[in-house]
Design an enzyme around this catalytic site. Structure first.
Site, mmCIF file in Angstrom:
data_model
loop_
_atom_site.group_PDB
_atom_site.id
_atom_site.type_symbol
_atom_site.label_atom_id
_atom_site.label_comp_id
_atom_site.label_asym_id
_atom_site.label_seq_id
_atom_site.Cartn_x
_atom_site.Cartn_y
_atom_site.Cartn_z
ATOM 1 N N CYS A 7 4.808 0.291 -1.774
ATOM 2 C CA CYS A 7 4.335 0.107 -3.023
ATOM 3 C C CYS A 7 2.916 1.072 -3.077
ATOM 4 O O CYS A 7 2.763 1.183 -4.517
ATOM 5 C CB CYS A 7 3.705 -1.470 -2.936
ATOM 6 S SG CYS A 7 4.870 -2.565 -2.719
ATOM 7 N N HIS A 28 4.124 -4.540 -11.718
ATOM 8 C CA HIS A 28 4.226 -3.882 -10.355
ATOM 9 C C HIS A 28 5.323 -2.889 -10.419
ATOM 10 O O HIS A 28 6.278 -3.024 -9.550
ATOM 11 C CB HIS A 28 4.010 -4.540 -9.452
ATOM 12 C CG HIS A 28 3.784 -3.843 -8.035
ATOM 13 N ND1 HIS A 28 3.469 -2.629 -7.932
ATOM 14 C CD2 HIS A 28 4.030 -4.368 -6.600
ATOM 15 C CE1 HIS A 28 3.539 -2.449 -6.521
ATOM 16 N NE2 HIS A 28 3.742 -3.291 -5.738
ATOM 17 N N GLY A 51 4.890 -2.020 2.218
ATOM 18 C CA GLY A 51 5.948 -2.695 3.157
ATOM 19 C C GLY A 51 5.474 -1.723 4.440
ATOM 20 O O GLY A 51 5.093 -0.482 4.501
#
Length: 380
Positions: free
Chosen positions: A89, A336, A368
């Site tokens: 992310c 997102h 992650g």
């Protein structure tokens, strides 16, 4: 000593899954923000030394080094290279960090950092092709189970004693703040329109006006029957792209460019990969220590709203003023688009700093694998 300054930062509006950007190829979506950087700065794109592009699901439309395809799609010279990176992310926040480091080291004079994710066209996890990245003996022997972000969010809520009501109130506030920001025009200068079959797209479409904790209370939890995480207090699946142009202060002056902000300090940190989402806490501690800037000097905080427990646990541990965190809403409302979110958040933060005369802003994101980036920007 060379520094790293941001002379322009732009983003697309963020589209809902299967929304207004559903038919726009990732390379074309990226090209919109790349062309906008040149259109606003009038810099010759041949001067760009590299394009560092974040993208998480690097398959399908987003495979084969989307950075290079994007810049060629933007009409930039074939002499401009590009590289695609994946720090989950935080990919495009990491792109900013790599770009700034390259500029300071003298490897780059002008570099673009940003990212893209079209989660409608390239669904999350579609790059795994039936494989299991956590099935190797070393990882499975060490941890015994595969990480799951949703379960990690449930674990955070339990560890920090966060109730569903608290999470839903936070989620509703995200929509309310984003709606107010949109209505006030706070996003207008940072957004570039995307041509679509329905016309130009230029307004974030994930914002749900009228959302309340009461309206969220009826949603079914996703990861545990007795849990607290549901679609309404988690980030939205989205499509979007953002980009920043980075150079040195000296070169900006030579080319008649006015810097907006300096990349003051950038760090990365890591923690437990199973709970996964807590690393923004040590990343924030680390970036404050390295920068020499105190918490009370920071006038704006952006903590990515992957799930509502993440920024709430961060607040509990860091002790920042909650009124200064995600004051224009976050990923629960705005969406997102994984690989593009770091640059989207940085763009929003930098424009907010300029609009309000905020000297320092801090951005952090969970990622992650139990990682997090944290970056402090200084207004110029």
């Amino acid at each position: 000593m060379r520094d790293a300054v941001i002379v322009e930062a732009v983003r697309t509006a963020v589209g809902r899954r299967k929304g207004s950007l559903a038919h726009v190829h990732a390379a074309d979506l990226s090209a919109v923000v790349l062309r906008a950087l040149i259109g606003r700065t009038h810099l010759d794109p041949a001067l760009i030394d590299d394009v560092i592009w974040g993208c998480v699901t690097q398959s399908g439309d987003q495979g084969a080094n989307i950075a290079r395809t994007a810049l060629l799609s933007a009409g930039w010279p074939e002499t401009v290279p590009g590289v695609t990176i994946d720090r989950q992310c935080g990919s495009s926040q990491q792109a900013i960090g790599f770009a700034a480091a390259g500029v300071i080291a003298g490897h780059y004079d002008f570099v673009v950092a940003g990212g893209v994710e079209t989660m409608t066209r390239t669904p999350m996890l579609s790059n795994l092709q039936g494989g299991d990245p956590f099935a190797g003996k070393g990882f499975s022997d060490r941890y015994g189970l595969a990480p799951n972000q949703g379960i990690g969010a449930e674990m955070i809520a339990q560890r920090w004693g966060l109730s569903r009501t608290q999470l839903d109130e936070f989620a509703a506030a995200s929509h309310q703040k984003a709606a107010a920001a949109q209505d006030s025009g706070a996003f207008d200068a940072q957004i570039v329109a995307v041509p679509t079959e329905q016309g130009d797209f230029s307004r974030d479409e994930g914002i749900r006006r009228g959302t309340s904790s009461q309206s969220l209370a009826g949603l079914k939890t996703v990861f545990a029957d007795d849990g607290v995480i549901h679609a309404g207090n988690a980030s939205q699946i989205s499509d979007g792209s953002a980009a920043l142009l980075i150079t040195t202060g000296e070169l900006a002056a030579v080319h008649g460019l006015t810097p907006i902000a300096r990349v003051h300090t950038a760090v990365v940190a890591a923690a437990d990969p199973i709970i996964m989402l807590t690393a923004p806490i040590p990343a924030t501690v680390k970036v404050l220590q390295k920068s020499g800037i105190s918490l009370d000097q920071i006038g704006a905080f952006e903590v990515n709203e992957a799930f509502a427990p993440v920024p709430l646990a961060w607040l509990a541990e860091i002790g920042a003023n909650p009124e200064l965190m995600n004051s224009l809403g976050g990923a629960i409302a705005l969406g997102h688009p994984l690989g593009g979110s770091g640059a989207r958040i940085a763009t929003t933060l930098i424009h907010h700093m300029r609009d309000n005369g905020i000297a320092y802003g801090l951005q952090t994101m969970c990622e992650g694998g139990g990682m997090a980036n944290a970056t402090i920007f200084e207004l110029l």
